[in-house]
Scaffold this active site. Structure first.
Site, PDB file in Angstrom:
ATOM      1  N   GLU A 157       0.806  -1.231   0.000  1.00 29.09           N
ATOM      2  CA  GLU A 157       0.000   0.000   0.000  1.00 29.09           C
ATOM      3  C   GLU A 157       0.837   1.279   0.000  1.00 29.09           C
ATOM      4  O   GLU A 157       0.840   2.033   0.980  1.00 29.09           O
ATOM      5  CB  GLU A 157      -0.963  -0.002   1.196  1.00 29.09           C
ATOM      6  CG  GLU A 157      -2.024  -1.057   1.090  1.00 29.09           C
ATOM      7  CD  GLU A 157      -3.074  -0.985   2.202  1.00 29.09           C
ATOM      8  OE1 GLU A 157      -2.800  -0.380   3.241  1.00 29.09           O
ATOM      9  OE2 GLU A 157      -4.158  -1.552   2.007  1.00 29.09           O
ATOM     10  N   GLU A 318      -6.638  -8.146  -0.315  1.00 27.39           N
ATOM     11  CA  GLU A 318      -7.009  -8.201   1.106  1.00 27.39           C
ATOM     12  C   GLU A 318      -8.492  -7.907   1.246  1.00 27.39           C
ATOM     13  O   GLU A 318      -9.076  -7.149   0.465  1.00 27.39           O
ATOM     14  CB  GLU A 318      -6.263  -7.140   1.920  1.00 27.39           C
ATOM     15  CG  GLU A 318      -4.777  -7.315   2.021  1.00 27.39           C
ATOM     16  CD  GLU A 318      -4.138  -6.194   2.853  1.00 27.39           C
ATOM     17  OE1 GLU A 318      -4.837  -5.553   3.672  1.00 27.39           O
ATOM     18  OE2 GLU A 318      -2.940  -5.955   2.666  1.00 27.39           O
TER      19      GLU A 318
HETATM   20  C1  GLA Z   1      -3.996  -2.754   5.122  1.00 27.91           C
HETATM   21  C2  GLA Z   1      -2.650  -3.439   5.172  1.00 27.91           C
HETATM   22  C3  GLA Z   1      -2.637  -4.699   5.983  1.00 27.91           C
HETATM   23  C4  GLA Z   1      -3.471  -4.568   7.233  1.00 27.91           C
HETATM   24  C5  GLA Z   1      -4.855  -4.140   6.847  1.00 27.91           C
HETATM   25  C6  GLA Z   1      -5.791  -4.044   8.016  1.00 27.91           C
HETATM   26  O1  GLA Z   1      -4.769  -3.094   4.072  1.00 27.91           O
HETATM   27  O2  GLA Z   1      -2.129  -3.688   3.902  1.00 27.91           O
HETATM   28  O3  GLA Z   1      -1.297  -5.007   6.302  1.00 27.91           O
HETATM   29  O4  GLA Z   1      -2.891  -3.653   8.091  1.00 27.91           O
HETATM   30  O5  GLA Z   1      -4.789  -2.869   6.258  1.00 27.91           O
HETATM   31  O6  GLA Z   1      -7.101  -3.757   7.605  1.00 27.91           O
END
Ligand code: GLA
Ligand code: ZN
Length: 690
Positions: A157, A318
Site C-alpha cells: 500500500e 485483502e
Molecule cells: C492494510 C494493510 C494490511 C493490514 C490491513 C488491516 O490493508 O495492507 O497489512 O494492516 O490494512 O485492515
C-alpha cells in the site's frame, strides 16, 4: 470477448487465501503445523508472505536469516499452496532507522519522524533504496526457481509523502525537466505574480507546508504529481531487480482500499508497470449507509481496478473475513455477507479472494483485526466456516478465470481532477464531494445492473456508447477535442455543473465556461450559485424531453446558471432569481449528443435520468431482466461462456423470474429454469453457453 488467462501460469484456478505472518509464530512450530491443516480445511490455495518481515530476514545489517522462509516456501509447496512473496520495503527494521536516519520520512512541517509505524520511509533516500535493492536481490535470487512462488507483491500500500532535503531536490529536478529549465514558464504556469510570488531562482522553490505556501494551486498540483512520480520511481526501482532476476514471475503492488486514503497517488500512472492490479477491500457493512449503497461503492472501486488495465481481471489482495480494527465500529459481517462480499469482487472481475489476515496476531495493534483463524486457534467458528464455504464456491469457478466484461458505459473518475477540485477555494469550501458525486452517477447504472468501466480522462473513449463525466473541473489538453470526437461519432456525453473550469495547470479557461466543453454541450455557464446545506431549489422538467422524465426534482448545493447556445432545454429552475433558466440541457452534436446537468441533485433524479437514458440508448444489462430492488447482477464473459452473478444486498428474500432463459447453477451444476429464490444476503452464480 477474449479470455485473459490465469494470473500465473502456475495456477489455473481462482486464488483463495490470506496474508500470512509465520515470522510471528516461529517459537510455536506446532501452530505453524496446525496452519497447514487449517488451510486445507478452509479451502485455501495461496498465502501472501513477507510484507513486514524485514527484521526477521535481516536481523542486523548484513546478517541474514532465510531459514524460516525457506521452510515456509517448501512447506507451502508440499501442501499444494502457492506463495505470493512480498518485498519487505513497507516496514523497515529498527536498526536501520537508528543507523541511517535519512531513511525516515520528513513530514510537511519539516519535522523528521521518529522510528515507528510503517509505510513511512523516504522514497528518495539512496540509502533506503540501496538496502531495498539488496534484500530484494537476495529474495529473488534465493526463490527464483521455487515452485511455490507465483507472484511478487511489491511493498505494501504505497502512500504518503516526504519533505526531506533529498525529496526537495528531486522535486526541483522534476520541475526543471517539466518546465524545460525555464523558470519563467513555471512562474506563468503557477500564476506567480499573484501575491508577489515570482521565483527568481530554482533554489527558492519549496514543497507545500502548513507554515509555508498553501496559495499557489499550480505548486500544490505539481507537488502531488511529483509525489506520484517519486513513489512510482521507487516502485520501478524495486520492480527492476525482480524483473531482471525473475522475468517470468508476475508482479503487483496492493492498492489501498478507500479512495479517500489513496487519493494522494494516481494509480493510473502505476497500472502500466503492473502485471496484475490488486487492491485491498474493506467495506463498511451494516453501517450508516444501507448495505445496498455500500455495495454500489464497492462496485465502483472494483470497476476502477478492473478498468486500470483495460478490463484485465484483478486481485482482491485483502479483505477482512469479519471485522477490522480500524473502522470506528467493528461491526461483524452478518451471516452470509462474507460470501456475498467475496463473490461481489469476483463478479466485478477479481480472480482472487484474499484476506488480511490468516491468523490473528497475539499482540500489537492488529490483534483484534478479523482473521480466518481466531485466537481460539481452531476451525469451529462461524467465520472459519464462512471462509471455507467461499473456498468451496471458488473451486467451482475455474472456468470464470480470465473472463471479463466490455461495458458500454464509462464514468470518468480522475485523480488530478480530484486534487484540483479539492484545492479550489469556492464556490463552496466543503461538500464539493467529487468522489461521492462520481459514485452517485455510477450508482444510476449499478441499480439497473448495467456494467460500467471507471476510467480517467486520458483513456480511449471510442469503445463506449455513453461517457459520464461528473464535475469535470479540470480538462487536460486535448481532452475537449477527444470528447467532441467521441460525441460527433455517435457517443452520448453526460456532464455536470463545475465542469470545464481549469486546464492542466489549474488555470481558468478564458472565454466562458465550460471551456473546451462549450461547443459540445452547446451551453455557456455564466455563474454558479453555492447553496447552504439546507437550501433547496427545484427544477421543473419540460414536457417534451428525450428521457421520458416528468415532474420536479430538488436542486441542492450547486446550481449552475447556464444559457443555451444551441442546446435543447430539458428542465428549468423553479425559483430564485434564476427561475426559468436552463437546469438540464441536451445538445445534438454530430451523430451523438451531450447532456449538461446544471444542478446537484438527489438519487431520485439520477435514477430517473439514467433509467430514461438506458431506455433511449437501449443499454445492455448484465442480465436482460427487471431485478427486484436490492438485487444486483454483474456479468463476465469469454468467447464461449457467460457467467452471471446475482447478489442480494438486502436482508429480504427475493425471487428472480428468469422468463424463458435457461442457465446452469455453477455450484450445483443443475439446470435452472423458471425462477431463482435468493435468500437475504444470498448469491447465485449461473452460466450459459454463448
Ligand atoms: C492494510 C494493510 C494490511 C493490514 C490491513 C488491516 O490493508 O495492507 O497489512 O494492516 O490494512 O485492515
Ligand atoms: Zn525524503
Amino acid at each position: 470477448m477474449k479470455n485473459y488467462g490465469p494470473i500465473s501460469s502456475k495456477c489455473e484456478s481462482m486464488l483463495h487465501g490470506a496474508d500470512y505472518n509465520p515470522e510471528q509464530w516461529l517459537d510455536t512450530p506446532e501452530i505453524l503445523d496446525e496452519d497447514i491443516r487449517l488451510m486445507k480445511l478452509a479451502n485455501c490455495n495461496v498465502v501472501a508472505v513477507g510484507m513486514f518481515s524485514w527484521s526477521s530476514l535481516e536481523t542486523q545489517e548484513g546478517e541474514y536469516n532465510f531459514k524460516w522462509l525457506d521452510e515456509l516456501m517448501d512447506r507451502m509447496h508440499k501442501n499444494g499452496n502457492h506463495v505470493i512473496l512480498a518485498t519487505p520495503s513497507g516496514a523497515k527494521p529498527v536498526w536501520m532507522a537508528h543507523k541511517y536516519p535519512e531513511v525516515l520520512r520528513v513530514v510537511s512541517n519539516r519535522v523528521r519522524n521518529l522510528y515507528g509505524e510503517r509505510h513511512n520511509h523516504c522514497y528518495t533516500s539512496p540509502i533506503y533504496r540501496e538496502k531495498v535493492l539488496n534484500i530484494n536481490r537476495l529474495l529473488a535470487e534465493r526463490y527464483k526457481e521455487h515452485p511455490a512462488l507465483i507472484m511478487w507483491h511489491v511493498s505494501n500500500e504505497f502512500e504518503g509523502e516526504c519533505h526531506c532535503e533529498l525529496c526537495q531536490e528531486a522535486f526541483k529536478d522534476w520541475l526543471k525537466e517539466k518546465y524545460h529549465n525555464n523558470l519563467d514558464e513555471l512562474n506563468k504556469a503557477w500564476w506567480c505574480k499573484f501575491w508577489s510570488h515570482t521565483y527568481t531562482d530554482w533554489s527558492q522553490i519549496e514543497s507545500p507546508a502548513p507554515h509555508g505556501e498553501p496559495a499557489l494551486h499550480g505548486l500544490n498540483l505539481d507537488w502531488k504529481r511529483f509525489v506520484t512520480h517519486q513513489t512510482l520511481d521507487f516502485f520501478k526501482f524495486e520492480r527492476r531487480i525482480l524483473k531482471d532476476i525473475t522475468p517470468d514471475i508476475p508482479l503487483t503492488t496492493n492498492f489501498h482500499d478507500f479512495l479517500e486514503l489513496s487519493r494522494g497517488i494516481d494509480y493510473w500512472k502505476f497500472a502500466p508497470y503492473l502485471d496484475v492490479v490488486s487492491w485491498d477491500n474493506y467495506p463498511y457493512w451494516h453501517g450508516e449507509r444501507t448495505d445496498e449503497h455500500e455495495a454500489s461503492r464497492r462496485g465502483f472501486i472494483h470497476d476502477i481496478n478492473r478498468s486500470l488495465k483495460g478490463g484485465k481481471p484483478f486481485m482482491m489482495m485483502e479483505s477482512s473475513p469479519s471485522a477490522t480494527n480500524w473502522q470506528p465500529v467493528a461491526k461483524l459481517r452478518r451471516p452470509g455477507v462474507h460470501a456475498l462480499a467475496s463473490i461481489q469482487a469476483i463478479a466485478h472481475g477479481s480472480d482472487t479472494v484474499q484476506y488480511f489476515q490468516w491468523r490473528k496476531s497475539r499482540g500489537s495493534s492488529e490483534k483484534f483485526h478479523g482473521a480466518v483463524v481466531d485466537h481460539c486457534g481452531h476451525e469451529n467458528t462461524r467465520v472459519f466456516k464462512e471462509v471455507s464455504k467461499v473456498g468451496d464456491i471458488l473451486s467451482k469457478l475455474q472456468v470464470v478465470v480470465g473472463t471479463s466484461v466490455e461495458p458500454e458505459v464509462a464514468v470518468i473518475y480522475d485523480w488530478e481532477n480530484y486534487w484540483a477540485i479539492d484545492d479550489a477555494q469556492g464556490p463552496r469550501i466543503e461538500k464539493k464531494d467529487y468522489f461521492e458525486t462520481c459514485q452517485k452517477h455510477y450508482k444510476g447504472f449499478w441499480d439497473m445492473s448495467i456494467p460500467v468501466d471507471v476510467i480517467n480522462m486520458d483513456c480511449d473513449f471510442s469503445k463506449y456508447k455513453v461517457l459520464v463525466a461528473p464535475m469535470l473541473y479540470m480538462v487536460r489538453e486535448g481532452v475537449g477535442e477527444r470528447i467532441e470526437k467521441f460525441v460527433k461519432n455517435g457517443g452520448t456525453l453526460v456532464t455536470t455543473y463545475w465542469s470545464g473550469i481549469v486546464d492542466d495547470n489549474d488555470l481558468c479557461f478564458l472565454g466562458g465556461f465550460p471551456g473546451p466543453l462549450k461547443k459540445v454541450t452547446g451551453i455557456w455557464s455564466e455563474e454558479i450559485d453555492a447553496l447552504y446545506d439546507d437550501d433547496i431549489n427545484h427544477v421543473i422538467i419540460e414536457e417534451s424531453n428525450n428521457l421520458s422524465m416528468k415532474g420536479e426534482y430538488e436542486a441542492r448545493i450547486f446550481c449552475d446558471l447556464i444559457h443555451s447556445e444551441g442546446a435543447e432545454v430539458l428542465a428549468t429552475y423553479k425559483s430564485d432569481f434564476y427561475k426559468g433558466m436552463p437546469a438540464l440541457t441536451y445538445n445534438k452534436f454530430g451523430k451523438g449528443g451531450a447532456y449538461y446537468i446544471a444542478f446537484r441533485n438527489n438519487d431520485e433524479f439520477l435514477s430517473d435520468f439514467y433509467k430514461g437514458l438506458a431506455k433511449r440508448l437501449n443499454l445492455n444489462k448484465a442480465i436482460d431482466l427487471e431485478l427486484p430492488c436490492g438485487i444486483n447482477a454483474q456479468v463476465r464473459r469469454d468467447e464461449k461462456n457467460e457467467f452471471i452473478f446475482l447478489m442480494n444486498f438486502s436482508k429480504e428474500n427475493e425471487k428472480v423470474d428468469l422468463k424463458d432463459m435457461i442457465f446452469i447453477d455453477m455450484e450445483t451444476t443443475e439446470n435452472i429454469t423458471g425462477s431463482i429464490n435468493l435468500k437475504g444476503y444470498g448469491i447465485r452464480i449461473i452460466s450459459r453457453k454463448l
